[in-house]
Design a protein around this motif. Structure first.
Motif, PDB file in Angstrom:
ATOM      1  N   UNK C 104     115.304  20.630 -45.944  1.00 13.71           N
ATOM      2  CA  UNK C 104     113.974  20.754 -46.568  1.00 13.71           C
ATOM      3  C   UNK C 104     113.290  19.414 -46.770  1.00 13.71           C
ATOM      4  N   UNK C 105     114.059  18.344 -46.686  1.00 18.93           N
ATOM      5  CA  UNK C 105     113.476  17.021 -46.939  1.00 18.93           C
ATOM      6  C   UNK C 105     112.641  16.509 -45.773  1.00 18.93           C
ATOM      7  N   UNK C 106     112.768  17.133 -44.607  1.00 19.12           N
ATOM      8  CA  UNK C 106     112.025  16.657 -43.435  1.00 19.12           C
ATOM      9  C   UNK C 106     110.539  16.953 -43.591  1.00 19.12           C
ATOM     10  N   UNK C 107     109.726  16.009 -43.150  1.00 18.73           N
ATOM     11  CA  UNK C 107     108.278  16.181 -43.271  1.00 18.73           C
ATOM     12  C   UNK C 107     107.640  16.069 -41.896  1.00 18.73           C
ATOM     13  N   UNK C 108     107.056  17.124 -41.443  1.00 20.48           N
ATOM     14  CA  UNK C 108     106.462  17.146 -40.103  1.00 20.48           C
ATOM     15  C   UNK C 108     105.384  16.084 -39.943  1.00 20.48           C
ATOM     16  N   UNK C 109     104.590  15.933 -40.978  1.00 23.49           N
ATOM     17  CA  UNK C 109     103.414  15.071 -40.880  1.00 23.49           C
ATOM     18  C   UNK C 109     103.719  13.653 -40.441  1.00 23.49           C
ATOM     19  N   UNK C 110     104.865  13.121 -40.860  1.00 24.82           N
ATOM     20  CA  UNK C 110     105.156  11.730 -40.533  1.00 24.82           C
ATOM     21  C   UNK C 110     105.564  11.570 -39.067  1.00 24.82           C
ATOM     22  N   UNK C 111     105.801  12.685 -38.374  1.00 20.58           N
ATOM     23  CA  UNK C 111     106.132  12.613 -36.945  1.00 20.58           C
ATOM     24  C   UNK C 111     104.940  12.994 -36.085  1.00 20.58           C
ATOM     25  N   UNK C 112     103.775  13.095 -36.700  1.00 15.52           N
ATOM     26  CA  UNK C 112     102.570  13.406 -35.928  1.00 15.52           C
ATOM     27  C   UNK C 112     102.015  12.088 -35.380  1.00 15.52           C
ATOM     28  N   UNK C 132     101.128  21.220 -38.679  1.00 13.50           N
ATOM     29  CA  UNK C 132     102.205  20.734 -37.826  1.00 13.50           C
ATOM     30  C   UNK C 132     103.491  21.301 -38.419  1.00 13.50           C
ATOM     31  N   UNK C 133     104.190  22.093 -37.624  1.00 14.38           N
ATOM     32  CA  UNK C 133     105.307  22.860 -38.177  1.00 14.38           C
ATOM     33  C   UNK C 133     106.621  22.440 -37.534  1.00 14.38           C
ATOM     34  N   UNK C 134     107.587  22.034 -38.353  1.00 13.08           N
ATOM     35  CA  UNK C 134     108.901  21.703 -37.804  1.00 13.08           C
ATOM     36  C   UNK C 134     109.708  22.978 -37.553  1.00 13.08           C
ATOM     37  N   UNK C 135     110.688  22.864 -36.689  1.00 14.87           N
ATOM     38  CA  UNK C 135     111.472  24.061 -36.353  1.00 14.87           C
ATOM     39  C   UNK C 135     112.949  23.681 -36.243  1.00 14.87           C
ATOM     40  N   UNK C 136     113.770  24.653 -35.983  1.00 13.81           N
ATOM     41  CA  UNK C 136     115.196  24.398 -35.799  1.00 13.81           C
ATOM     42  C   UNK C 136     115.988  24.741 -37.042  1.00 13.81           C
ATOM     43  N   UNK C 137     117.140  25.395 -36.850  1.00 14.75           N
ATOM     44  CA  UNK C 137     117.987  25.758 -37.981  1.00 14.75           C
ATOM     45  C   UNK C 137     117.363  26.846 -38.814  1.00 14.75           C
ATOM     46  N   UNK C 138     117.709  26.895 -40.099  1.00 11.12           N
ATOM     47  CA  UNK C 138     117.188  27.939 -40.978  1.00 11.12           C
ATOM     48  C   UNK C 138     116.025  27.379 -41.806  1.00 11.12           C
ATOM     49  N   UNK C 139     116.321  26.409 -42.654  1.00 13.00           N
ATOM     50  CA  UNK C 139     115.261  25.757 -43.401  1.00 13.00           C
ATOM     51  C   UNK C 139     114.872  24.505 -42.608  1.00 13.00           C
ATOM     52  N   UNK C 140     113.761  24.611 -41.866  1.00  8.57           N
ATOM     53  CA  UNK C 140     113.466  23.604 -40.853  1.00  8.57           C
ATOM     54  C   UNK C 140     112.829  22.343 -41.411  1.00  8.57           C
ATOM     55  N   UNK C 141     112.154  22.457 -42.565  1.00  8.18           N
ATOM     56  CA  UNK C 141     111.486  21.295 -43.133  1.00  8.18           C
ATOM     57  C   UNK C 141     110.068  21.632 -43.562  1.00  8.18           C
ATOM     58  N   UNK C 142     109.352  20.595 -43.938  1.00  7.54           N
ATOM     59  CA  UNK C 142     108.017  20.819 -44.485  1.00  7.54           C
ATOM     60  C   UNK C 142     106.947  20.770 -43.397  1.00  7.54           C
TER      61      UNK C 142
END
Lengths: 448, 447, 419
Positions: C104-112, C132-142
């Protein structure tokens, strides 16, 4: 679905004349006007603001609606049980004609999207792929019934990333731990080599048979050479009897193919996808190849990174014969709005836009004497839309093929309900017979 | 050696339990109802069997003095059943499913058998992939295949058995389902070549697709024709002509008297009929799960069909949210009506049980076909005379007629009825008594 | 700054370039009736006034004559990989899927990547913001709501924590492994699903315990970055965006959300069936997957995907569209348009790409419609933006004019001019 449609299929055979009245008729080749289209014996009989109504004609009142020629998709993979023979770099021995599936629901879905003619292509796994088959979306008919009778045979070629993929280690991992088996070629250089080599082999083969036939004609006793299905198809290409539809992306590979073809006196009929066609439009036009592209696909792979939605418009403006295709069972239902996009991306006119999915692909398949516009004498393949077909909001109301109604929105609405009911019945019936079914289970499932 | 010893023990145990009786040269079954299949039913008559052949049959046929008499009162004699397609006796073969190659994934690769480093994937027809056309079932029969006895207990006295592992799988044989040695069992060989539409699968080399398989078969037949011509010309003119290479893959193709092609639905039926015609081969289709939709097509092509008795069923333990398509629901509902439809259309057909998990399921499967409109007499014919005719051995198998092979079954009631038990099975005149079945499970008795 | 050359002259004496008045336009506020021959005043990047031709503005306010053009709110794409993936087939250019099941700590925005070629391309069709939506696993991030303009991701970010993306476990009998396609039994799939669901619930339980431990601030408390990121979710400040397609999964997801006491938004909704009533009852909004898709099953009506928005609308459930991916974001308006062809009211379609996503992502106080006080995130078009033929002529984000040139228009000009 089939079973219910059979009911209507029976009615298709002895079709009375049909007059579509009060429509906006988009002929594509002869302008647009408010008027009627008369259909008789599978052909368009008369088109005009005022027409003669044949006795016994069925009248379709299309007030406020639009009629256009049936849409032609120059690149599709529906209606086939297999698409790629990927084990070899030249698979011209195989053909879609051997694996047609007239019951593929994709045919009906395409029909419901206004598509009446489809070029079903082999995939792009090999530099020289398999043979293609042109069909009409005559849903409810068997294999024979969907074939586009008299269509010239075709063959798929492919350049760039796809045909070289199996030459690269990472992509050919088997997952079994075994060392990957690489398939030549691994580069665009190799793709050229494979194609040139294949043409060369075909010429040798052609000469071998010529020599044999001559000796035999002289009365000599000679062992016949082997027939080679792979080379038979390529000899047809050399002789101009089989149309080449070549999958390609980048400008360099496009030019390469045109030059190899020039070398062997072959004309490439169409370049497919041809996403960088806009960069070599001049050379494409000079060679005389058609271009069949996407409206706005890009960035899904490296060779599509310079793809632009203006591709079609640039090529049109530079004199190339351009069509838009789908390469997708989904997109093919919306080729009308795909064409509409070229009005925005590059400013094509309405007629130019409509041509991309009608008369131009007809020409690319050498079928413009039969289909692609609303003109007397042509096949009565027609689509009726409730709004202008280049609008996002247009919906297909009716589709006619050879003068027979194959799709009607209202009929579809009824049939979907019947289908659900029939399903319910069958599920119920199966449920009832379940205990008996359990009995038929293998011995392993019986109580010991 | 040890295995041989075991077999002796088993045989001994069987004879103790009455499995195999002694083998008198002459047996007469009298006072029995006789269903000859080739002619009218004899309400009460006698069948005489001598030296493995039917010596006499009829109301008035008299039991010879030297005959071992079976009192047939209350019993019915039928011709032994023939399984039109199976792998019996071929221990190296899988179940007999109709791999039609339909769908984009194809039939998948067959399991590999040979050890050693894998061969490089085939790169075209010239590598002759998945081709064992030269393999003769007759050469591969193992009398110790335990499935043989199970089939016999279910009333089968013959089977047409095929290698089934490849595209060109090999040549089938008609075998009788009893015998000390393979040589005793073979009735006819080669009987036909089984073709499958099985691709080499993902990264398995050519052919990797259904259309590759079809093109491959087509090319092989072209090669075979050229090979034949080349051999003939060479035989007549060896001087000055290059000797054609010997090719066992083509020899097998040329030796086959007929071919068997898989087809389930109308699309495949039409495709394979056309293909058989193109190849100019005497063609038999097998599978036919949706044959009920294609009776007219089959008739138009003068087709012969082998119907798979393993009717399609709903797969077990599936997602209840995932509803099967109308097409598969219809198929499951109607598949058993295929035989009735073919009968109505006048298409010759036989049943095969080779895909059933248990030969004893045959009765129930046939019953479904009867319930779906097939006259019982035709159901019987589809397991006796029809397969014999289709495979060209009706002169020796398939009915109770004088001079034919003495393959018979004796029951205590109508065949294909639940309660009917098979009392005796005669193969080549040798009498077997099926071991009593394990007692029925509760669910079975509550019907 | 990125104004067009002809605009330059005006800008020179007009002071701040986020203050201007548009004249002669038709304003489509989305929240109210259209205003023809209108004047739209933007001051300091905000909409100050919508008036008629007589609207008085200070002399210093620059006037943009946009006669005949239509003004719409800029569109919002509620599910994309914008800036996170450049070429989908090239792993190195994709930062969408991280390893692990719970992050959950991952933030999509910083990888834009603000320099992504996709951004101008998408913008050119009238889209001003995208999730911008992260994916992968169950709880993918923000998932982060990004405005499609800015020199850095920081300038682009509207809300970095617009939603927590949860790929809800599914009962899936089909799987694709190294040995190809395989099918498991339903019981096996169900067991597998339950195990994953259990992991998910345990993770939320851990997060709640962490929340308590932190509140208690005991001596032994150690911060945990992942669980820390869960706190706004537990506090219902950040909604959980749950990808769930079919009826059963949707119901399971809603039940799960209730149990965990979190706010949820459903995404990729495709076959809601009887779950629609539940969604209405619980007031749960949905992000619809692409409308331009094939029917899920062979027997489905051919227009099955086209009509999902109609059903959802009829059930009174709030919805927005997502383009799901990076290639077709520019076609967002046409996803909505296809639904219109098959029965969705036009104004609903328009709202579903403007106002509704703004409401769903909690930014309707500043965008999503043309209303006084909202940010001037607007587009000027020559027609209905849902129509494929329509050209977006100009775009303003926070009142700044945005360049509509892109890689595509540049290549177009370059090669059109090839001799």
């Amino acid at each position: 679905m089939k079973f219910l449609l059979f009911l209507t299929a029976a009615a298709l055979t002895a079709a009375p004349p049909i007059v579509i009245q009060n429509a906006t008729v988009l002929t594509v080749t002869k302008g647009a006007f408010k008027g009627s289209v008369v259909v008789q014996d599978g052909k368009i009989k008369e088109v005009g603001e005022k027409v003669m109504i044949p006795p016994g004609a069925q009248i379709i009142d299309a007030s406020g609606q639009y009629v256009m020629p049936g849409i032609i998709d120059a690149h599709s993979h529906i209606a086939a049980d297999s698409i790629n023979e990927g084990a070899v770099s030249v698979s011209s021995m195989v053909g879609i004609e051997d694996v047609l599936d007239p019951e593929d629901i994709g045919i009906y879905r395409a029909l419901a999207g206004g598509v009446t003619t489809v070029n079903v292509l082999h995939g792009s796994a090999n530099a020289i792929g398999g043979k293609c088959q042109v069909i009409k979306t005559r849903w409810g008919k068997d294999r024979e019934g969907i074939l586009f009778e008299g269509a010239k045979p075709g063959i798929k070629f492919a350049l760039g990333e796809n045909p070289k993929r199996q030459g690269n280690v990472s992509a050919s991992r088997t997952g079994s731990g075994a060392p990957p088996v690489l398939r030549y070629p691994a580069t665009r250089m190799g793709v050229e080599d494979v194609i040139r080599q294949a043409f060369n082999d075909a010429k040798t083969y052609q000469a071998e048979w010529k020599g044999y036939n001559e000796r035999k004609a002289r009365g000599e006793t000679v062992i016949p050479p082997k027939r080679d299905l792979k080379l038979d198809a390529l000899v047809e290409v050399l002789e101009g009897k089989r149309l080449v539809h070549a999958h390609c992306y980048r400008a360099d590979e496009i030019l390469m193919l045109l030059r190899v073809a020039d070398e062997f006196g072959v004309k490439i009929k169409t370049l497919q996808h041809v996403l960088e066609g806009y960069k070599v439009a001049k050379e494409i036009k000079e060679h005389g190849a058609g271009a069949s592209t996407f409206s706005d696909w890009w960035a899904y792979k490296v060779e599509a990174f310079d793809a632009i939605p203006y591709n079609a418009a640039i090529m049109v403006k530079k004199g190339v014969l351009v069509s838009l295709n789908s390469d997708s069972g989904e997109l093919m239902r919306r080729l009308n709005t795909e064409a509409g996009k070229t009005m925005k991306y590059g400013g094509l006119t309405e007629t130019e836009a409509l041509s991309l999915i009608t008369i131009n692909p007809a020409k690319q398949l050498d079928l413009d004497h039969r289909i692609g516009s609303i003109e007397p004498g042509k096949d009565a393949d027609l689509v009726i839309y409730d709004k202008h077909p280049l609008s996002s909001f247009a919906k297909v109301q009716r589709v006619l093929i050879d003068g027979a109604v194959y799709f009607e929105r209202d009929r579809d609405l009824t049939e979907r309900q019947q289908r659900e009911q029939r399903k319910k019945q069958l599920l119920e019936k199966e449920k009832q017979s379940q205990p008996q079914q359990k009995k038929n289970a293998g011995p392993g499932r019986r109580p010991a | 050696m040890l295995r041989y010893f075991c077999r002796l023990l088993c045989a001994a145990a069987l004879s103790l339990s009455g499995g195999i009786a002694e083998t008198p040269a002459v047996i007469a079954i009298r006072n029995a109802r006789i269903v000859t299949v080739s002619g009218p039913v004899i309400a009460k008559g006698t069948v005489v069997v001598r030296n493995g052949l039917i010596e006499a049959v009829g109301e008035n046929a008299a039991p010879p003095a030297d005959a071992w008499i079976i009192d047939g009162a209350g019993l019915t004699v039928y011709p032994g059943l023939i399984d039109a397609m199976n792998t019996l006796g071929l221990s190296d073969s899988g179940p007999m499913t109709a791999a039609t190659g339909g769908g984009r994934r194809g039939g998948g690769p067959p399991p590999t058998t040979s050890s050693g480093p894998p061969a490089p994937p085939a790169r075209g027809p010239e590598d002759r992939p998945l081709n064992t056309s030269y393999l003769l079932a007759a050469d591969q029969i193992s009398p110790s295949d335990r499935r043989i006895e199970a089939a016999r207990n279910a009333g089968f006295t013959s089977a047409v058995t095929f290698p089934n592992r490849n595209i060109f799988s090999g040549q089938g044989a008609v075998i009788n389902l009893a015998g000390e040695r393979a040589g005793n069992m073979v009735v006819h060989s080669p009987t036909g070549m089984l073709l499958t539409m099985r691709s080499a699968g993902f990264s398995g080399g050519f052919p990797a697709s259904l259309m590759g398989v079809i093109a491959y078969i087509r090319q092989i037949y072209l090669d075979a024709a050229q090979y034949k011509t080349a051999k003939e010309i060479y035989a007549a003119h060896p001087v000055g002509n290059r000797r054609p290479d010997y090719d066992k893959h083509l020899e097998g193709v040329l030796a086959a008297p007929r071919i068997l092609l898989p087809a389930g639905n109308p699309k495949e039926i039409e495709r394979m009929l056309r293909f058989g015609q193109e190849l100019q081969q005497d063609t038999i289709l097998y599978g036919l799960a949706e044959g009920y939709r294609a009776a007219g097509t089959l008739k138009r092509h003068n087709a012969k069909a082998l119907i798979d008795l393993r009717w399609p069923e709903k797969s077990r333990d599936t997602d209840p949210e995932q509803i099967d398509s109308l097409r598969s629901l219809e198929m499951r509902d109607k598949a058993p009506s295929t035989a009735a439809e073919l009968k109505k259309a006048g298409v010759p057909f036989a049943f095969y049980a080779g895909a059933l998990t248990q030969p004893s399921d045959t009765s129930k499967a046939v019953k479904k076909a009867i319930d779906a409109g097939l006259p019982a007499a035709d159901a019987l014919r589809a397991l006796t005379l029809s397969p014999a005719e289709i495979f060209g051995v009706a002169d020796r198998l398939g009915s109770i007629d004088k001079g034919k092979i003495a393959n018979l079954i004796v029951t205590d009631g109508e065949l294909f009825q639940d309660r009917t038990k098979i009392r005796y099975v005669l193969v080549d005149g040798v009498k077997y008594e099926p071991a009593p079945e394990p007692s029925a499970s509760p669910s079975e008795s509550t019907r | 700054m990125k104004f067009l050359p002809f605009f330059l002259a005006v800008a020179l004496f007009a002071g701040a370039d986020d203050t201007f008045v548009l004249r002669g336009v038709t304003v489509h506020p989305v929240t109210g009736p259209d205003v023809e021959n209108a004047s739209l005043l933007v001051v300091d990047g905000k909409i100050a006034e919508i008036g008629d031709a007589r609207l008085k503005t200070p002399k210093t306010t620059k006037t943009i004559d946009a006669k005949g053009l239509h003004v719409y709110p800029g569109m919002i794409d509620s599910n994309t990989e914008v800036g996170m993936s450049e070429i989908s087939s090239v792993r190195e250019t994709s930062d969408v899927s991280e390893l692990g099941d719970f992050k959950p700590q991952l933030r999509a925005g910083i990888a834009v990547n603000p320099a992504s070629e996709h951004i101008p391309v998408i913008r050119a069709n009238g889209i001003v913001a995208a999730m911008a939506v992260p994916d992968g696993g169950i709880l993918a991030g923000q998932a982060s709501l990004m405005r499609l303009d800015g020199w850095t991701w920081e300038e682009m970010a509207i809300r970095l924590d617009a939603a927590m993306h949860l790929r809800f476990p599914t009962v899936s009998t089909a799987s694709f492994g190294p040995s190809g396609f395989s099918r498991a039994s339903f019981s096996e799939a169900r067991r597998n699903y339950e195990a994953r669901l259990k992991n998910l619930s345990e993770y939320f339980e851990r997060a709640r315990r962490y929340q308590k431990a932190k509140a208690a601030a005991g001596a032994g408390f150690k911060p945990d970055l992942a669980l820390e990121a869960m706190l706004p979710v537990l506090a219902k400040k950040v909604p959980v965006m749950i990808s769930a397609t079919r009826e059963r999964a949707i119901k399971d997801a809603v039940a799960w959300g209730e149990k965990e006491g979190v706010r949820i938004v459903l995404a990729q909704v495709r076959r809601p069936g009887s779950a629609l009533a539940l969604l209405k009852e619980k007031n749960i909004p949905v992000i619809l997957g692409p409308t331009q898709e094939l029917p899920l099953e062979e027997d489905d009506p051919y227009d099955e995907a086209f009509t999902v928005p109609v059903e959802v609308h009829k059930a009174g459930v709030k919805f927005a569209f997502g383009s799901f991916g990076n290639q077709f974001s520019r076609n967002l308006p046409y996803q909505a348009a296809t639904a219109v062809a098959f029965g969705l009211p036009h104004e609903e379609a328009l709202k579903s790409v403007t106002l509704y996503p703004a409401q769903i992502w909690g930014v309707d106080d500043r965008m999503g419609s043309i209303e006084k006080g909202k940010s001037a995130d607007i587009i000027l078009t020559d027609g209905d933006p849902l129509e494929v033929k329509t050209n977006v002529k100009r775009m303003f984000i926070q009142g700044r004019e945005v360049d509509l040139e892109s890689k595509h228009t540049k290549l177009y000009k370059k090669y059109l001019a090839r001799p």
